[in-house]
Design a protein around this motif. Structure first.
Motif, PDB file in Angstrom:
ATOM      1  N   GLU A   1      -0.730  -3.851   0.119  1.00 33.54           N
ATOM      2  CA  GLU A   1       0.441  -4.312   0.490  1.00 33.54           C
ATOM      3  C   GLU A   1       1.783  -3.792  -0.199  1.00 33.54           C
ATOM      4  O   GLU A   1       2.711  -3.699   0.304  1.00 33.54           O
ATOM      5  CB  GLU A   1       0.749  -5.798   0.724  1.00 33.54           C
ATOM      6  CG  GLU A   1      -0.464  -6.653   1.073  1.00 33.54           C
ATOM      7  CD  GLU A   1      -0.201  -6.856   2.610  1.00 33.54           C
ATOM      8  OE1 GLU A   1       0.626  -6.525   3.116  1.00 33.54           O
ATOM      9  OE2 GLU A   1      -1.640  -7.164   3.242  1.00 33.54           O
ATOM     10  N   ARG A   2       1.465  -3.496  -1.459  1.00 32.18           N
ATOM     11  CA  ARG A   2       2.579  -2.995  -2.337  1.00 32.18           C
ATOM     12  C   ARG A   2       1.967  -2.013  -3.354  1.00 32.18           C
ATOM     13  O   ARG A   2       0.623  -2.210  -3.447  1.00 32.18           O
ATOM     14  CB  ARG A   2       3.171  -4.178  -3.053  1.00 32.18           C
ATOM     15  CG  ARG A   2       2.331  -4.788  -4.073  1.00 32.18           C
ATOM     16  CD  ARG A   2       2.915  -6.074  -4.666  1.00 32.18           C
ATOM     17  NE  ARG A   2       1.735  -7.076  -4.927  1.00 32.18           N
ATOM     18  CZ  ARG A   2       1.438  -7.015  -6.661  1.00 32.18           C
ATOM     19  NH1 ARG A   2       2.255  -6.111  -7.237  1.00 32.18           N
ATOM     20  NH2 ARG A   2       0.560  -7.619  -6.810  1.00 32.18           N
ATOM     21  N   THR A   3       2.769  -1.233  -3.978  1.00 31.08           N
ATOM     22  CA  THR A   3       2.299  -0.179  -5.082  1.00 31.08           C
ATOM     23  C   THR A   3       2.100  -1.084  -6.299  1.00 31.08           C
ATOM     24  O   THR A   3       2.572  -1.955  -6.550  1.00 31.08           O
ATOM     25  CB  THR A   3       3.000   1.164  -5.093  1.00 31.08           C
ATOM     26  OG1 THR A   3       4.393   0.625  -5.162  1.00 31.08           O
ATOM     27  CG2 THR A   3       2.949   1.837  -3.665  1.00 31.08           C
ATOM     28  N   GLY A   4       1.178  -0.334  -7.280  1.00 33.01           N
ATOM     29  CA  GLY A   4       1.004  -0.708  -8.759  1.00 33.01           C
ATOM     30  C   GLY A   4      -0.121  -0.432  -9.231  1.00 33.01           C
ATOM     31  O   GLY A   4      -0.908   0.423  -8.890  1.00 33.01           O
ATOM     32  N   GLY A   5      -0.787  -1.437  -9.959  1.00 34.37           N
ATOM     33  CA  GLY A   5      -2.101  -1.422 -10.791  1.00 34.37           C
ATOM     34  C   GLY A   5      -3.126  -1.396  -9.931  1.00 34.37           C
ATOM     35  O   GLY A   5      -2.933  -1.872  -8.612  1.00 34.37           O
ATOM     36  N   PRO A   6      -4.253  -1.342 -10.297  1.00 32.84           N
ATOM     37  CA  PRO A   6      -5.481  -1.606  -9.566  1.00 32.84           C
ATOM     38  C   PRO A   6      -5.710  -3.019  -9.045  1.00 32.84           C
ATOM     39  O   PRO A   6      -6.344  -3.059  -7.789  1.00 32.84           O
ATOM     40  CB  PRO A   6      -6.864  -1.225 -10.595  1.00 32.84           C
ATOM     41  CG  PRO A   6      -6.058  -0.564 -11.720  1.00 32.84           C
ATOM     42  CD  PRO A   6      -4.730  -0.975 -11.846  1.00 32.84           C
ATOM     43  N   GLU A   7      -4.861  -4.117  -9.561  1.00 34.01           N
ATOM     44  CA  GLU A   7      -4.908  -5.520  -8.911  1.00 34.01           C
ATOM     45  C   GLU A   7      -4.284  -5.390  -7.648  1.00 34.01           C
ATOM     46  O   GLU A   7      -4.624  -6.400  -6.830  1.00 34.01           O
ATOM     47  CB  GLU A   7      -4.348  -6.450 -10.003  1.00 34.01           C
ATOM     48  CG  GLU A   7      -2.984  -6.315 -10.145  1.00 34.01           C
ATOM     49  CD  GLU A   7      -2.289  -5.119 -11.071  1.00 34.01           C
ATOM     50  OE1 GLU A   7      -3.234  -4.447 -11.430  1.00 34.01           O
ATOM     51  OE2 GLU A   7      -1.172  -5.053 -10.748  1.00 34.01           O
ATOM     52  N   VAL A   8      -3.542  -4.457  -7.138  1.00 34.50           N
ATOM     53  CA  VAL A   8      -3.053  -4.461  -5.691  1.00 34.50           C
ATOM     54  C   VAL A   8      -3.950  -4.295  -4.712  1.00 34.50           C
ATOM     55  O   VAL A   8      -3.607  -4.549  -3.569  1.00 34.50           O
ATOM     56  CB  VAL A   8      -1.761  -3.554  -5.789  1.00 34.50           C
ATOM     57  CG1 VAL A   8      -0.719  -4.107  -6.750  1.00 34.50           C
ATOM     58  CG2 VAL A   8      -2.159  -2.109  -5.809  1.00 34.50           C
ATOM     59  N   ILE A   9      -5.242  -3.741  -5.151  1.00 30.78           N
ATOM     60  CA  ILE A   9      -6.200  -3.577  -4.110  1.00 30.78           C
ATOM     61  C   ILE A   9      -6.699  -4.796  -3.443  1.00 30.78           C
ATOM     62  O   ILE A   9      -7.166  -5.451  -4.162  1.00 30.78           O
ATOM     63  CB  ILE A   9      -7.192  -2.501  -4.434  1.00 30.78           C
ATOM     64  CG1 ILE A   9      -6.826  -1.294  -5.007  1.00 30.78           C
ATOM     65  CG2 ILE A   9      -8.129  -2.394  -3.406  1.00 30.78           C
ATOM     66  CD1 ILE A   9      -7.500  -0.470  -5.708  1.00 30.78           C
TER      67      ILE A   9
ATOM     68  N   PRO B   1       3.790   8.757  -2.553  1.00 26.36           N
ATOM     69  CA  PRO B   1       4.171   7.539  -1.324  1.00 26.36           C
ATOM     70  C   PRO B   1       3.404   7.596  -0.176  1.00 26.36           C
ATOM     71  O   PRO B   1       3.269   8.733   0.519  1.00 26.36           O
ATOM     72  CB  PRO B   1       5.914   7.645  -1.075  1.00 26.36           C
ATOM     73  CG  PRO B   1       6.115   8.772  -2.260  1.00 26.36           C
ATOM     74  CD  PRO B   1       5.112   9.408  -2.638  1.00 26.36           C
ATOM     75  N   ILE B   2       2.922   6.463   0.036  1.00 32.51           N
ATOM     76  CA  ILE B   2       2.212   6.134   1.405  1.00 32.51           C
ATOM     77  C   ILE B   2       3.103   4.915   2.237  1.00 32.51           C
ATOM     78  O   ILE B   2       3.711   4.242   1.575  1.00 32.51           O
ATOM     79  CB  ILE B   2       0.858   5.700   1.220  1.00 32.51           C
ATOM     80  CG1 ILE B   2       0.680   4.609   0.446  1.00 32.51           C
ATOM     81  CG2 ILE B   2       0.046   6.946   0.487  1.00 32.51           C
ATOM     82  CD1 ILE B   2      -0.886   3.985   0.451  1.00 32.51           C
ATOM     83  N   GLU B   3       2.765   5.000   3.539  1.00 35.30           N
ATOM     84  CA  GLU B   3       3.386   3.936   4.222  1.00 35.30           C
ATOM     85  C   GLU B   3       2.616   2.701   4.116  1.00 35.30           C
ATOM     86  O   GLU B   3       1.433   2.494   3.697  1.00 35.30           O
ATOM     87  CB  GLU B   3       3.241   4.081   5.706  1.00 35.30           C
ATOM     88  CG  GLU B   3       4.116   3.287   6.768  1.00 35.30           C
ATOM     89  CD  GLU B   3       4.019   3.846   8.239  1.00 35.30           C
ATOM     90  OE1 GLU B   3       3.683   3.025   8.845  1.00 35.30           O
ATOM     91  OE2 GLU B   3       3.956   5.183   8.254  1.00 35.30           O
ATOM     92  N   LEU B   4       3.379   1.397   3.789  1.00 39.27           N
ATOM     93  CA  LEU B   4       2.750   0.106   3.213  1.00 39.27           C
ATOM     94  C   LEU B   4       2.890  -0.696   4.568  1.00 39.27           C
ATOM     95  O   LEU B   4       3.909  -0.718   5.267  1.00 39.27           O
ATOM     96  CB  LEU B   4       3.415  -0.289   2.196  1.00 39.27           C
ATOM     97  CG  LEU B   4       3.160   0.430   0.868  1.00 39.27           C
ATOM     98  CD1 LEU B   4       4.099  -0.103  -0.250  1.00 39.27           C
ATOM     99  CD2 LEU B   4       1.758   0.498   0.603  1.00 39.27           C
ATOM    100  N   PRO B   5       1.992  -1.662   4.837  1.00 40.79           N
ATOM    101  CA  PRO B   5       0.553  -1.623   3.905  1.00 40.79           C
ATOM    102  C   PRO B   5       0.018  -0.581   4.392  1.00 40.79           C
ATOM    103  O   PRO B   5      -0.114   0.129   5.287  1.00 40.79           O
ATOM    104  CB  PRO B   5       0.014  -3.003   4.550  1.00 40.79           C
ATOM    105  CG  PRO B   5       0.593  -3.367   5.654  1.00 40.79           C
ATOM    106  CD  PRO B   5       2.005  -2.678   5.633  1.00 40.79           C
ATOM    107  N   GLY B   6      -0.944  -0.166   3.276  1.00 38.44           N
ATOM    108  CA  GLY B   6      -1.614   1.138   3.492  1.00 38.44           C
ATOM    109  C   GLY B   6      -3.064   1.395   3.184  1.00 38.44           C
ATOM    110  O   GLY B   6      -3.622   0.291   2.244  1.00 38.44           O
ATOM    111  N   THR B   7      -3.898   2.060   3.736  1.00 38.63           N
ATOM    112  CA  THR B   7      -5.457   2.040   3.371  1.00 38.63           C
ATOM    113  C   THR B   7      -5.636   3.058   2.313  1.00 38.63           C
ATOM    114  O   THR B   7      -4.584   3.938   1.973  1.00 38.63           O
ATOM    115  CB  THR B   7      -6.364   2.587   4.699  1.00 38.63           C
ATOM    116  OG1 THR B   7      -5.846   3.400   5.289  1.00 38.63           O
ATOM    117  CG2 THR B   7      -6.104   1.112   5.589  1.00 38.63           C
ATOM    118  N   LEU B   8      -6.739   3.172   1.598  1.00 36.78           N
ATOM    119  CA  LEU B   8      -6.779   4.130   0.312  1.00 36.78           C
ATOM    120  C   LEU B   8      -8.074   4.939   0.671  1.00 36.78           C
ATOM    121  O   LEU B   8      -9.200   4.513   1.338  1.00 36.78           O
ATOM    122  CB  LEU B   8      -7.077   3.198  -0.770  1.00 36.78           C
ATOM    123  CG  LEU B   8      -5.546   2.682  -1.169  1.00 36.78           C
ATOM    124  CD1 LEU B   8      -5.932   1.676  -2.437  1.00 36.78           C
ATOM    125  CD2 LEU B   8      -4.582   3.568  -1.706  1.00 36.78           C
TER     126      LEU B   8
END
Ligand code: NDP
Length: 324
Positions: free
Chosen positions: A9-17, A54-61
């Motif tokens: 939903e937002r960018t950041g560390g691994p915990e944002v997954i 940058p990717i569009e949020l929320p975004g898949t990985l």
């Protein structure tokens, strides 16, 4: 079909997954439903997660996955049961399955396990791009390969050595340096050494290398420039330690009329014939046992955050796959 899919939903560390369940549409014209058997972990996934790319949020990985075709849309030449792999452009690999355009898929030869395909499609094609097209070297030329025990690094050392190129590897630990030597590097140096460029110069009798392949970025950029000989090429292809910025063009002149390039796989593999030729070379090397593929780590997909921590923490060796 209902699937589990990683989402940020937002960018950041691994915990944002995080995770969500979604219903996949049936494949439309030119599309197939691909059930993932193995997912390739790549450093670029961490750039999408952190916001560096940058990717569009929320975004898949996730870009890289291998599996079997479970359903096909209209006008598709693949069949149900075919084994295929992809490196994007769908960023939907961290999931049980995805709907993908047939044009984005590579058929995996029978002799290559799907785990291996997921471990090397993206990294192996990057290697082909670097060694065969970005900076092709002649036998006897010297090359510098950073992060040589990593995913791309291990493949690049072997590919160059097979061409008769003399490889100087760098890596962050003695164990990783030994791995690079076992795979064909002639010299292996500590990436963090203060006098790294000087050591490379010494190993090459003062001349410097003909090409530096640098996926580490910020931390190694200066050493790569200083280690590259007159009219040599620096291929800066990644940012594992942070992006390179503010390059002073004058420094290329004083270092000896250097060439610098910042290649990307997504450009070098845009055309169908480039995809066919490059993947053909890669599969053939693997099938003939000329390219050793080390899957150093396997994580359940649910533990992908830990896989990101380990990759960014320089704890991984070779390729990493995730199991859905
Ligand atoms: P790796 O398996 O190579 O992992 C990265 C390695 O970089 C680490 O294992 C570590 O090796 C080294 N490293 C050095 N300094 C740091 C640091 N400060 N933080 C983290 N790692 C560091 O990853 P990949 O094989 O997935 O990717 C390698 C590089 O290639 C990445 O930069 C990636 O973005 C790039 N790439 C570029 C492509 C393109 O098209 N341009 C396509 C594919 C990949 P050690 O401990 O030995 O120093």
């Amino acid at each position: 079909m209902r699937i589990r899919q990683a989402i940020i939903e937002r960018t950041g560390g691994p915990e944002v997954i995080g995770w969500r369940e979604v219903d996949l549409n049936d494949p439309g014209p030119g599309e197939v439903l691909l059930r993932h058997e193995a997912i390739g972990l790549n450093f670029i996934d961490t750039y999408h997660r952190s916001g560096l790319y940058p990717i569009e949020l929320p975004g898949t990985l996730g870009l890289e996955a291998a599996g079997t075709v479970e359903a096909v849309g209209e006008g598709v030449s693949l069949s149900v049961g075919d084994r295929v792999a992809t490196f994007g452009p769908n960023r939907a690999a961290y999931a049980d399955a995805q709907v993908a355009a047939e044009a984005s898929l590579f058929k995996v030869p029978d002799g290559i396990p799907l785990d291996v395909a997921a471990a090397i499609l993206l990294k192996g094609l990057t290697t082909e791009m670097l060694a065969e097209r970005v900076a092709p070297l002649a036998p006897g030329n010297w090359a510098l390969v950073h992060a040589a025990a990593g995913g791309v690094g291990q493949l690049l050392v072997q590919w160059l050595a097979a061409r008769g190129v003399r490889v100087i590897a760098t890596a962050g630990s003695a164990e990783k340096r030994q791995r690079a030597v076992d795979l064909g590097a002639e010299v292996a140096l500590d990436t963090g050494a203060d006098d790294l460029a000087h050591q490379v110069r010494e190993a090459t009798g003062g001349a410097g290398v003909r090409a530096s392949y640098d996926g580490v970025g910020k931390a190694t950029w200066d050493a790569s420039l200083k280690a590259t000989g007159r009219r040599g090429i620096v291929a800066s292809f990644g940012n594992a330690s942070g992006p390179v910025s503010g390059v002073n063009l004058g420094s290329l002149a004083s270092a000896g009329s250097l060439f610098v390039t910042r290649p990307t796989l997504f450009d070098y593999y845009r055309e169908p014939d480039e995809r066919a030729v490059g993947s053909g070379k890669l599969w053939s090397l693997v099938e003939r046992g000329k390219l050793t593929v080390e899957i150093g780590q396997t994580y359940p997909l649910s533990e992908v955050a830990q896989a990101h921590r380990d990759l960014e923490g320089r704890k991984t060796v070779g390729s990493t796959i995730l199991r859905p």
